[in-house]
Scaffold this motif. Structure first.
Motif, PDB file in Angstrom:
ATOM      1  N   VAL A 208       1.008  -1.092   0.377  1.00  0.00           N
ATOM      2  CA  VAL A 208       0.065  -0.274   0.399  1.00  0.00           C
ATOM      3  C   VAL A 208       1.103   1.079  -0.189  1.00  0.00           C
ATOM      4  O   VAL A 208       0.584   2.202  -0.698  1.00  0.00           O
ATOM      5  CB  VAL A 208      -0.954  -0.190   1.486  1.00  0.00           C
ATOM      6  CG1 VAL A 208      -1.637   1.277   1.493  1.00  0.00           C
ATOM      7  CG2 VAL A 208      -2.159  -0.800   1.311  1.00  0.00           C
ATOM      8  N   PHE A 209       1.639   1.117   0.815  1.00  0.00           N
ATOM      9  CA  PHE A 209       2.643   2.583   0.948  1.00  0.00           C
ATOM     10  C   PHE A 209       3.797   2.111  -0.169  1.00  0.00           C
ATOM     11  O   PHE A 209       4.109   3.994  -0.602  1.00  0.00           O
ATOM     12  CB  PHE A 209       3.640   2.395   2.369  1.00  0.00           C
ATOM     13  CG  PHE A 209       2.445   2.906   3.034  1.00  0.00           C
ATOM     14  CD1 PHE A 209       2.504   4.408   3.723  1.00  0.00           C
ATOM     15  CD2 PHE A 209       2.327   1.688   4.521  1.00  0.00           C
ATOM     16  CE1 PHE A 209       1.729   4.970   4.266  1.00  0.00           C
ATOM     17  CE2 PHE A 209       1.360   2.365   5.562  1.00  0.00           C
ATOM     18  CZ  PHE A 209       1.046   3.731   5.290  1.00  0.00           C
ATOM     19  N   ASP A 210       3.975   1.575  -0.676  1.00  0.00           N
ATOM     20  CA  ASP A 210       4.814   1.294  -2.127  1.00  0.00           C
ATOM     21  C   ASP A 210       3.975   2.301  -2.925  1.00  0.00           C
ATOM     22  O   ASP A 210       4.676   3.022  -3.965  1.00  0.00           O
ATOM     23  CB  ASP A 210       5.143   0.153  -2.653  1.00  0.00           C
ATOM     24  CG  ASP A 210       6.319  -0.658  -1.764  1.00  0.00           C
ATOM     25  OD1 ASP A 210       7.247   0.656  -1.404  1.00  0.00           O
ATOM     26  OD2 ASP A 210       6.356  -1.604  -1.701  1.00  0.00           O
ATOM     27  N   TYR A 211       2.756   1.760  -3.055  1.00  0.00           N
ATOM     28  CA  TYR A 211       1.700   2.658  -4.069  1.00  0.00           C
ATOM     29  C   TYR A 211       1.359   4.110  -4.118  1.00  0.00           C
ATOM     30  O   TYR A 211       1.683   4.635  -4.985  1.00  0.00           O
ATOM     31  CB  TYR A 211       0.490   2.010  -4.463  1.00  0.00           C
ATOM     32  CG  TYR A 211      -0.807   2.122  -5.526  1.00  0.00           C
ATOM     33  CD1 TYR A 211      -0.684   2.384  -6.409  1.00  0.00           C
ATOM     34  CD2 TYR A 211      -1.627   3.500  -4.295  1.00  0.00           C
ATOM     35  CE1 TYR A 211      -1.058   2.934  -7.445  1.00  0.00           C
ATOM     36  CE2 TYR A 211      -2.733   3.637  -5.203  1.00  0.00           C
ATOM     37  CZ  TYR A 211      -3.021   3.609  -6.382  1.00  0.00           C
ATOM     38  OH  TYR A 211      -3.409   3.930  -7.676  1.00  0.00           O
ATOM     39  N   LEU A 212       1.352   4.007  -2.455  1.00  0.00           N
ATOM     40  CA  LEU A 212       1.333   5.518  -2.516  1.00  0.00           C
ATOM     41  C   LEU A 212       2.401   6.293  -2.685  1.00  0.00           C
ATOM     42  O   LEU A 212       2.727   7.673  -3.006  1.00  0.00           O
ATOM     43  CB  LEU A 212       1.069   5.963  -0.652  1.00  0.00           C
ATOM     44  CG  LEU A 212      -0.410   5.532  -0.191  1.00  0.00           C
ATOM     45  CD1 LEU A 212      -0.916   4.807   1.242  1.00  0.00           C
ATOM     46  CD2 LEU A 212      -1.496   5.906  -1.027  1.00  0.00           C
ATOM     47  N   GLU A 213       3.266   5.824  -3.149  1.00  0.00           N
ATOM     48  CA  GLU A 213       4.998   6.836  -2.705  1.00  0.00           C
ATOM     49  C   GLU A 213       4.763   7.078  -3.780  1.00  0.00           C
ATOM     50  O   GLU A 213       5.584   7.975  -4.497  1.00  0.00           O
ATOM     51  CB  GLU A 213       5.947   5.701  -2.085  1.00  0.00           C
ATOM     52  CG  GLU A 213       7.480   6.315  -2.364  1.00  0.00           C
ATOM     53  CD  GLU A 213       8.752   5.156  -1.751  1.00  0.00           C
ATOM     54  OE1 GLU A 213       9.598   5.881  -2.183  1.00  0.00           O
ATOM     55  OE2 GLU A 213       8.324   4.320  -1.124  1.00  0.00           O
ATOM     56  N   ARG A 214       4.771   5.549  -5.068  1.00  0.00           N
ATOM     57  CA  ARG A 214       4.807   6.086  -6.703  1.00  0.00           C
ATOM     58  C   ARG A 214       3.678   7.590  -6.434  1.00  0.00           C
ATOM     59  O   ARG A 214       4.105   8.367  -7.681  1.00  0.00           O
ATOM     60  CB  ARG A 214       4.780   4.933  -6.789  1.00  0.00           C
ATOM     61  CG  ARG A 214       5.604   3.526  -6.879  1.00  0.00           C
ATOM     62  CD  ARG A 214       5.002   2.974  -8.446  1.00  0.00           C
ATOM     63  NE  ARG A 214       3.479   2.081  -8.437  1.00  0.00           N
ATOM     64  CZ  ARG A 214       3.793   0.864  -7.489  1.00  0.00           C
ATOM     65  NH1 ARG A 214       4.573   0.907  -6.269  1.00  0.00           N
ATOM     66  NH2 ARG A 214       2.181   1.103  -7.440  1.00  0.00           N
ATOM     67  N   LYS A 215       2.892   7.178  -6.579  1.00  0.00           N
ATOM     68  CA  LYS A 215       1.821   8.442  -6.531  1.00  0.00           C
ATOM     69  C   LYS A 215       1.491   9.738  -6.216  1.00  0.00           C
ATOM     70  O   LYS A 215       1.531  10.722  -6.865  1.00  0.00           O
ATOM     71  CB  LYS A 215      -0.138   7.845  -6.994  1.00  0.00           C
ATOM     72  CG  LYS A 215      -0.423   6.053  -7.212  1.00  0.00           C
ATOM     73  CD  LYS A 215      -0.375   6.386  -8.351  1.00  0.00           C
ATOM     74  CE  LYS A 215      -0.589   5.138  -9.195  1.00  0.00           C
ATOM     75  NZ  LYS A 215      -0.468   5.649 -10.765  1.00  0.00           N
ATOM     76  N   LEU A 216       2.452   9.426  -4.222  1.00  0.00           N
ATOM     77  CA  LEU A 216       1.447  11.303  -4.145  1.00  0.00           C
ATOM     78  C   LEU A 216       3.430  11.619  -3.300  1.00  0.00           C
ATOM     79  O   LEU A 216       3.370  12.900  -3.511  1.00  0.00           O
ATOM     80  CB  LEU A 216       0.992  10.647  -2.712  1.00  0.00           C
ATOM     81  CG  LEU A 216      -0.141  10.335  -3.175  1.00  0.00           C
ATOM     82  CD1 LEU A 216      -1.030  10.062  -2.164  1.00  0.00           C
ATOM     83  CD2 LEU A 216      -1.191  11.130  -3.769  1.00  0.00           C
ATOM     84  N   VAL A 217       4.324  10.676  -3.301  1.00  0.00           N
ATOM     85  CA  VAL A 217       5.558  10.983  -2.471  1.00  0.00           C
ATOM     86  C   VAL A 217       6.060  12.671  -2.833  1.00  0.00           C
ATOM     87  O   VAL A 217       6.443  12.903  -4.410  1.00  0.00           O
ATOM     88  CB  VAL A 217       6.795  10.437  -2.361  1.00  0.00           C
ATOM     89  CG1 VAL A 217       7.312  10.146  -3.893  1.00  0.00           C
ATOM     90  CG2 VAL A 217       7.815  10.496  -1.585  1.00  0.00           C
ATOM     91  N   ILE A 218       6.719  14.036  -2.801  1.00  0.00           N
ATOM     92  CA  ILE A 218       7.300  14.342  -2.973  1.00  0.00           C
ATOM     93  C   ILE A 218       9.009  14.378  -3.011  1.00  0.00           C
ATOM     94  O   ILE A 218       8.785  14.280  -1.779  1.00  0.00           O
ATOM     95  CB  ILE A 218       6.804  16.236  -2.775  1.00  0.00           C
ATOM     96  CG1 ILE A 218       5.011  15.673  -2.666  1.00  0.00           C
ATOM     97  CG2 ILE A 218       7.290  17.302  -3.619  1.00  0.00           C
ATOM     98  CD1 ILE A 218       4.520  17.418  -2.424  1.00  0.00           C
ATOM     99  N   LEU A 219       9.317  14.384  -3.813  1.00  0.00           N
ATOM    100  CA  LEU A 219      11.425  14.414  -3.421  1.00  0.00           C
ATOM    101  C   LEU A 219      11.997  15.739  -3.254  1.00  0.00           C
ATOM    102  O   LEU A 219      11.251  16.674  -4.430  1.00  0.00           O
ATOM    103  CB  LEU A 219      11.836  13.993  -4.807  1.00  0.00           C
ATOM    104  CG  LEU A 219      11.223  11.964  -5.081  1.00  0.00           C
ATOM    105  CD1 LEU A 219      11.457  11.514  -6.248  1.00  0.00           C
ATOM    106  CD2 LEU A 219      11.583  11.342  -3.758  1.00  0.00           C
ATOM    107  N   ARG A 220      12.383  16.181  -2.640  1.00  0.00           N
ATOM    108  CA  ARG A 220      13.309  17.524  -2.775  1.00  0.00           C
ATOM    109  C   ARG A 220      14.698  17.566  -2.383  1.00  0.00           C
ATOM    110  O   ARG A 220      15.094  16.200  -1.811  1.00  0.00           O
ATOM    111  CB  ARG A 220      12.436  18.175  -0.765  1.00  0.00           C
ATOM    112  CG  ARG A 220      10.884  18.737  -1.244  1.00  0.00           C
ATOM    113  CD  ARG A 220      10.564  18.860  -0.192  1.00  0.00           C
ATOM    114  NE  ARG A 220       9.055  19.311   0.375  1.00  0.00           N
ATOM    115  CZ  ARG A 220       8.590  20.118  -0.611  1.00  0.00           C
ATOM    116  NH1 ARG A 220       9.494  21.579  -1.424  1.00  0.00           N
ATOM    117  NH2 ARG A 220       7.024  20.649  -1.093  1.00  0.00           N
TER     118      ARG A 220
END
Length: 220
Positions: A208-220
């Motif tokens: 679930v968190f892998d999916y959320l990371e691919r869809k939502l994460v903001i890289l800074r």
């Protein structure tokens, strides 16, 4: 006790773990978000109160927090229902929430620190209050930034639910213990089965968190 009865017992334990985890997760996310907001508040009293709470609870063993909720609250005549099983569930949920919220707050605070200061200044320039800036500008970005470490905190919460079995809660570990008492000849298979159940639940959360990371994460 035959195989089907053992399976039914384990499924009941898994469902108990999921219920405990879900309620504690909601509580930890809400309380952790509040604490993170207090940590970055312009009001010194709020910052000190949040820092004190986090430092005290985070550095206290979860078992001791659970003992306080399971035995300290009843001693203070704080109860939430007529049945002991319901009270035990609430006490365990409170302990897990209070403990995990500290790690949620620290994770969110690290995400907040990655947001450029100019965004908060721009929000104030258009007339937003601190609360509006935090809820509408800062926190949505902070959550998206910290999805991977927040996932680790939440998976740790899932595993920490096992401690609740020592305080009269019906979940996976208590189901395993009851099964071993009845079928002592199946100790090793029951231990492996319990470990496998936790592994499957943790892997599902990880996906679930892998999916959320691919869809939502903001890289800074």
């Amino acid at each position: 006790m035959d195989f089907l009865q053992l399976l039914e017992m384990f499924l009941s334990g898994i469902w108990g773990t999921i219920k405990l985890f879900t309620v504690a997760l909601i509580g930890a996310l809400v309380l952790g978000t509040i604490l993170a907001g207090m940590r970055v508040s312009p009001t010194p009293v709020l910052r000190i109160a949040a820092s004190t709470y986090i430092n005290v609870v985070r550095n206290t063993p979860l078992t001791l927090v659970m003992f306080f909720c399971a035995f300290g609250l009843p001693f203070l005549d704080i109860r939430f229902g007529a049945t002991s099983s319901f009270n035990s569930f609430i006490y365990a949920t409170l302990a897990l929430t209070a403990y995990t919220a500290c790690f949620v707050a620290e994770t969110l605070k690290s995400g907040i620190s990655t947001i450029p200061v100019g965004q908060a200044e721009a929000a104030r320039a258009v007339g937003l209050t601190f609360g509006q800036t935090l809820s509408q500008v800062i926190l949505p970005q902070a959550f998206r930034t910290v999805i991977p470490p927040l996932g680790s905190v939440i998976i740790a919460l899932l595993k920490n639910t096992s401690i609740a079995s020592a305080f009269n809660n019906r979940e996976l570990i208590s189901a395993m213990r009851n099964a071993i008492e009845v079928r002592g000849d199946l100790v090793i298979p029951l231990l492996f089965g319990t470990a496998l159940a936790y592994l499957i639940l943790a892997l599902i959360l990880g996906r679930v968190f892998d999916y959320l990371e691919r869809k939502l994460v903001i890289l800074r």
